[in-house]
Design a protein around this motif. Structure first.
Motif, PDB file in Angstrom:
ATOM      1  N   ALA A 189       0.834  -1.192   0.000  1.00  0.00           N
ATOM      2  CA  ALA A 189       0.000   0.000   0.000  1.00  0.00           C
ATOM      3  C   ALA A 189       0.871   1.245   0.000  1.00  0.00           C
ATOM      4  CB  ALA A 189      -0.903  -0.014   1.231  1.00  0.00           C
ATOM      5  N   PRO A 190       0.380   2.353  -0.546  1.00  0.00           N
ATOM      6  CA  PRO A 190       1.152   3.597  -0.517  1.00  0.00           C
ATOM      7  C   PRO A 190       1.527   3.952   0.909  1.00  0.00           C
ATOM      8  CG  PRO A 190      -0.780   3.820  -1.915  1.00  0.00           C
ATOM      9  CD  PRO A 190      -0.922   2.516  -1.206  1.00  0.00           C
ATOM     10  N   HIS A 191       2.744   4.464   1.065  1.00  0.00           N
ATOM     11  CA  HIS A 191       3.259   4.779   2.404  1.00  0.00           C
ATOM     12  C   HIS A 191       3.256   6.288   2.607  1.00  0.00           C
ATOM     13  CE1 HIS A 191       5.586   4.106   6.038  1.00  0.00           C
ATOM     14  NE2 HIS A 191       6.357   5.096   5.670  1.00  0.00           N
ATOM     15  N   VAL A 192       2.574   6.745   3.617  1.00  0.00           N
ATOM     16  CA  VAL A 192       2.575   8.173   3.920  1.00  0.00           C
ATOM     17  C   VAL A 192       3.212   8.401   5.287  1.00  0.00           C
ATOM     18  CG1 VAL A 192       0.543   8.645   2.526  1.00  0.00           C
ATOM     19  CG2 VAL A 192       0.248   8.016   4.912  1.00  0.00           C
ATOM     20  N   LEU A 193       3.764   9.563   5.467  1.00  0.00           N
ATOM     21  CA  LEU A 193       4.439   9.899   6.724  1.00  0.00           C
ATOM     22  C   LEU A 193       3.426  10.393   7.751  1.00  0.00           C
ATOM     23  CD1 LEU A 193       7.195  10.119   8.070  1.00  0.00           C
ATOM     24  CD2 LEU A 193       7.317  12.471   7.232  1.00  0.00           C
ATOM     25  N   TRP A 194       3.258   9.672   8.842  1.00  0.00           N
ATOM     26  CA  TRP A 194       2.337  10.049   9.918  1.00  0.00           C
ATOM     27  C   TRP A 194       2.958  11.244  10.697  1.00  0.00           C
ATOM     28  CZ3 TRP A 194       3.849   4.479  10.805  1.00  0.00           C
ATOM     29  CH2 TRP A 194       3.108   3.605  10.004  1.00  0.00           C
ATOM     30  N   GLU A 195       2.177  11.671  11.384  1.00  0.00           N
ATOM     31  CA  GLU A 195       2.699  12.400  12.542  1.00  0.00           C
ATOM     32  C   GLU A 195       3.380  11.349  13.378  1.00  0.00           C
ATOM     33  OE1 GLU A 195      -0.737  14.321  14.171  1.00  0.00           O
ATOM     34  OE2 GLU A 195      -0.457  16.029  12.897  1.00  0.00           O
ATOM     35  N   LYS A 225       5.610  -1.138  19.176  1.00  0.00           N
ATOM     36  CA  LYS A 225       4.477  -0.987  18.243  1.00  0.00           C
ATOM     37  C   LYS A 225       3.164  -1.314  18.954  1.00  0.00           C
ATOM     38  CE  LYS A 225       2.755  -0.229  14.135  1.00  0.00           C
ATOM     39  NZ  LYS A 225       2.932  -1.132  12.991  1.00  0.00           N
ATOM     40  N   GLU A 226       3.158  -2.381  19.729  1.00  0.00           N
ATOM     41  CA  GLU A 226       1.968  -2.731  20.494  1.00  0.00           C
ATOM     42  C   GLU A 226       1.639  -1.652  21.522  1.00  0.00           C
ATOM     43  OE1 GLU A 226       3.013  -6.495  22.130  1.00  0.00           O
ATOM     44  OE2 GLU A 226       2.615  -7.610  20.289  1.00  0.00           O
ATOM     45  N   GLY A 227       2.669  -0.930  21.973  1.00  0.00           N
ATOM     46  CA  GLY A 227       2.471   0.141  22.938  1.00  0.00           C
ATOM     47  C   GLY A 227       1.963   1.439  22.342  1.00  0.00           C
ATOM     48  N   GLY A 228       1.754   1.473  21.035  1.00  0.00           N
ATOM     49  CA  GLY A 228       1.175   2.648  20.401  1.00  0.00           C
ATOM     50  C   GLY A 228       2.143   3.547  19.677  1.00  0.00           C
ATOM     51  N   TYR A 229       3.429   3.223  19.697  1.00  0.00           N
ATOM     52  CA  TYR A 229       4.413   4.047  19.003  1.00  0.00           C
ATOM     53  C   TYR A 229       4.508   3.632  17.541  1.00  0.00           C
ATOM     54  CZ  TYR A 229       5.764   5.311  23.746  1.00  0.00           C
ATOM     55  OH  TYR A 229       5.747   5.762  25.037  1.00  0.00           O
ATOM     56  N   ASN A 230       4.740   4.609  16.669  1.00  0.00           N
ATOM     57  CA  ASN A 230       4.922   4.283  15.257  1.00  0.00           C
ATOM     58  C   ASN A 230       6.298   4.699  14.742  1.00  0.00           C
ATOM     59  OD1 ASN A 230       4.838   7.066  14.785  1.00  0.00           O
ATOM     60  ND2 ASN A 230       2.731   7.052  14.064  1.00  0.00           N
ATOM     61  N   ALA A 231       7.159   5.166  15.668  1.00  0.00           N
ATOM     62  CA  ALA A 231       8.497   5.594  15.273  1.00  0.00           C
ATOM     63  C   ALA A 231       9.449   5.426  16.447  1.00  0.00           C
ATOM     64  CB  ALA A 231       8.481   7.055  14.815  1.00  0.00           C
TER      65      ALA A 231
END
Length: 726
Positions: A189-195, A225-231
């Motif tokens: 899927a296209p990858h976009v930069l989150w906040e 990742k399970e803890g809610g972090y995406n970076a």
């Protein structure tokens, strides 16, 4: 081309003591073997370890089939000041402990005969790091066999040209002409930069030390990742290749960081003397490692480098940014700047200086804090507002604006109170919270939703780590007999996830702040509520998600509720003990009295409609030693993480239970055993551990059997478990 693991059949010994050599497999951290000694030069930085130098040797046969091929070794990481010898001939040296390096051994081999590879690692030059570094070949080693005509190592580059309508460019560097076939195996899927909802992490893997096992790196990223972090921010050095693979697979963004210092020493023997000379080759090694990994969102050139308050440092900041642009024009560059500390540095009160680094060595025996240790202690006493409020002073802007102009994204360490002002004053500036406090999560999220130029937040820290001892600990006398951060203190004590991988109440708060969960409960450990504890600015709370405190009936404590709500009510055994409204946060605190039974929190909207509720119950009276593998089946290349917990029959944790647990393993090797306690006097290499709030962790490397069996015994109970091997 063939890539072969070169990680088995090594020996290791303290340099100069070959008669005491022992067999090891890589990755390996020899620093776990060293003695902890009060007054050692490493001090609070590495946990009072009297670090030694170690030598590794491997005897291997170079087959006749290897003639005519190019033979190259790749060391992913050796800490530090590594020197490589083949058949007693010195081939190369590599000083930076966090970048990989290649060694061409083609013309040095004895074909059809045995060859001896020797690698020395120096780590007795203490202090050389502000955290636990590990010693030796702590990341994997690979052997490449290449034909005369071949694609160069790290010679393939994949660049995303567009993502809305996916388009990529593939570049290949080879030693000769020929046809290269490029095959796209899977379209994603296209990858976009989150906040960016980020967490800072150090490179160690807790009770395994610095060893960068693939499975350990993967697990760390999975837990975050399970803890809610995406970076994640690789603080403060380039991360391992295994971590990049884990981030790619799990969808975690990476901010890879170069170094903790530029030309001003933070510790006497750190890398500051070499950055200006070697940064081009260092940054190339980092970029070559990172380039093809889609998880890498940006680079960071440094951390809290007060050099950015000086003309020389501002010039260097621009040079580092330009160098990274030249090596990789696709990713932005930042640098973590402690705004308040830059101002102090410009006034002659800097946290770091060559003089203070030298003084820290002399003061280690006197327990007199200087440099970062002094300011960490001060922040602990003053609280989290100390640096954030200091950053609002006008001179702080003056002493950071030129450096921020020399990077693509301005990295603010503990500068959240400047965001609104600076967004107006600098309309082109992108702001990143490169290092923040846990308690900033709600404020950051509310600001970021309204202003897209605030692109992210990286909390210090996502997971607890070894070294920099006590900086984030909130510990009582029951677990730490003194608060001096002397011998016995081994971890920082900070982290939304503890050293063993257990999620703390602070993580639940963060997930509520980020609107990923609706409600959570944290309880101040009832037996110690109101007692003196070690101070820390990096700990928002030491609350745990438990209502199992038998024997404490009638004792006062505090219960924290995390919810985005108009008002919140708390019930103990069905009786309402209070209702409160959150004030510019998603956290409310209730003073209450503990009683066995249950505690329940209910969050309401402005019309008294129930948004969410959560309940914690007291564990039963009978105590069981639960041996709980995180995975019931693993492959022979993976690791078995096994939680040891005192629980009731239903598996509810009993945090008041404490005692030594002896562990035996069949069908595998016990790599590490320990608890998450920041004060821990046992060795992680032993087979006995104390528990911390009712639990501990064992890590096992599978053998060749079809299963691994773990047996645990304590004075309270015993238990066992099995793990299947695929």
């Amino acid at each position: 081309m063939r890539k072969e693991s070169f990680n088995e059949n090594w020996i290791c010994y303290q340099t100069g003591k070959r008669e005491a050599a022992f067999a090891v497999s890589l990755p390996h951290d020899a620093m776990l073997l060293d003695e902890r000694r009060q007054g050692s030069a490493g001090g609070v930085n590495n946990g009072w370890i009297d670090a030694k130098d170690y030598t590794y040797e491997k005897v291997f046969t170079a087959s006749e089939e290897w003639r005519g091929q190019k033979i190259i070794l790749y060391f992913e990481g050796v800490y530090h000041r590594a020197t490589v010898y083949l058949n007693e001939e010195k081939l190369c040296s590599h000083n930076y402990g966090y970048t990989g390096f290649f060694v061409d051994i083609t013309g040095k081999l004895r074909y059809g005969a045995e060859n001896t590879l020797m690698v020395t690692a120096v780590n007795s030059d203490q202090p050389n790091s502000r955290w636990y570094s590990g010693t030796g070949i702590y990341r994997p080693v690979w052997l490449y066999r290449l034909p005369e005509q071949h694609i160069c190592l790290q010679g393939i580059r994949i660049t995303t040209l567009a993502y809305r309508t996916p388009r990529i460019r593939v570049q290949v560097q080879s030693t000769g002409k020929g046809t290269v076939r490029v095959e796209i195996l899977e379209a994603g899927a296209p990858h976009v930069l989150w906040e960016l909802r980020g967490a800072c992490i150090h490179h160690d893997n807790g009770i395994l030390g610095a060893c960068a096992y693939d499975f350990a790196e993967y697990r760390k990223i999975r837990l975050l990742k399970e803890g809610g972090y995406n970076a994640v921010r690789s603080a403060h050095n380039p991360c391992s290749e295994a971590m990049l693979r884990a981030c790619d697979e799990l969808g975690m963004l990476m901010m890879d960081e170069y170094a903790d210092m530029w030309y001003i020493h933070k510790t006497k023997n750190d890398y500051a003397t070499e950055v200006e000379t070697h940064y081009r080759e260092d940054l190339k090694a980092m970029v070559d490692k990172d380039y093809n990994h889609p998880c890498v969102a940006m680079y960071s050139t440094g951390n809290e480098v007060s050099e950015t308050a000086q003309k020389r440092g501002i010039r260097l900041c621009g040079e580092l940014t330009a160098c990274l642009h030249e090596l990789d024009g696709t990713r932005p560059v930042t640098c973590g700047v402690n705004i308040f500390f830059n101002f102090l540095s410009s006034m002659g009160f800097g946290v770091y200086s060559d003089k203070k680094a030298e003084q820290a060595v002399r003061n280690a025996k006197k327990k007199k804090a200087v440099g970062s240790e002094f300011f960490n202690n001060l922040a602990g006493l003053m609280g989290s507002e100390f640096m954030k409020s200091g950053a609002t002073l006008y001179p702080c802007d003056v002493k950071t604006r030129d450096a921020f102009a020399a990077m693509d994204v301005a990295g603010y360490n503990y500068g959240i109170k400047r965001y609104r002002h600076d967004l107006k004053k600098y309309p082109q500036r992108l702001i990143l919270g490169s290092e923040t406090f846990c308690s900033d999560a709600y404020t950051f999220w509310e600001m970021a939703k309204k202003n897209p130029r605030i692109i992210g937040d990286f909390v210090w820290s996502g997971m607890d780590y070894l070294g920099e001892v006590g900086v984030g600990s909130w510990e009582y006398k029951a677990y730490a007999p003194d608060f001096s951060h002397g011998k016995g203190w081994v971890t920082a004590g900070t982290g939304r996830i503890d050293l063993t991988g257990r999620a703390l109440a602070e993580l639940t708060y963060t997930k509520v702040a980020f609107e990923m969960e609706k409600i959570g409960i944290g309880v101040i450990p009832v037996p110690y509520a109101g007692q003196k504890h070690s101070p820390s600015a990096w700990k928002m709370t030491n609350a745990v998600e438990s209502w199992s405190w038998r024997g404490c009936a009638g004792k006062k404590t505090q219960v924290e509720v995390y919810a985005r709500a108009d008002h919140v009510s708390l019930f103990v055994n069905g009786e309402c003990v209070g209702t409160k409204k959150p004030q510019n946060d998603c956290r409310v605190i209730f003073d209450t009295v503990y009683q066995d039974g249950s505690v329940r929190a209910v969050a309401y909207d402005e019309n008294d409609g129930v948004i969410a509720e959560k309940e914690l119950k007291t564990a039963g009276r009978e105590t069981v030693l639960t041996v709980k593998p995180e995975c019931s089946c693993v492959s022979a290349e993976e690791l078995c993480y096994v939680r040891l917990q005192f629980t009731d029959r239903e598996g509810t944790l009993k945090p008041m239970m404490r005692g030594d647990i002896t562990v035996q393993v069949e069908g595998g090797t016990l790599l590490g055993l320990g608890s998450a306690c920041p004060y821990y006097t046992k060795s992680y290499l032993g087979n006995v551990t104390d528990t911390y709030y009712g639990e501990a962790l064992a890590v096992i490397k599978p053998g060749r059997a079809e299963s691994v069996h773990v047996y645990a015994v304590s004075e309270h109970a015993r238990g066992s478990a099995g793990i299947k091997i695929k």
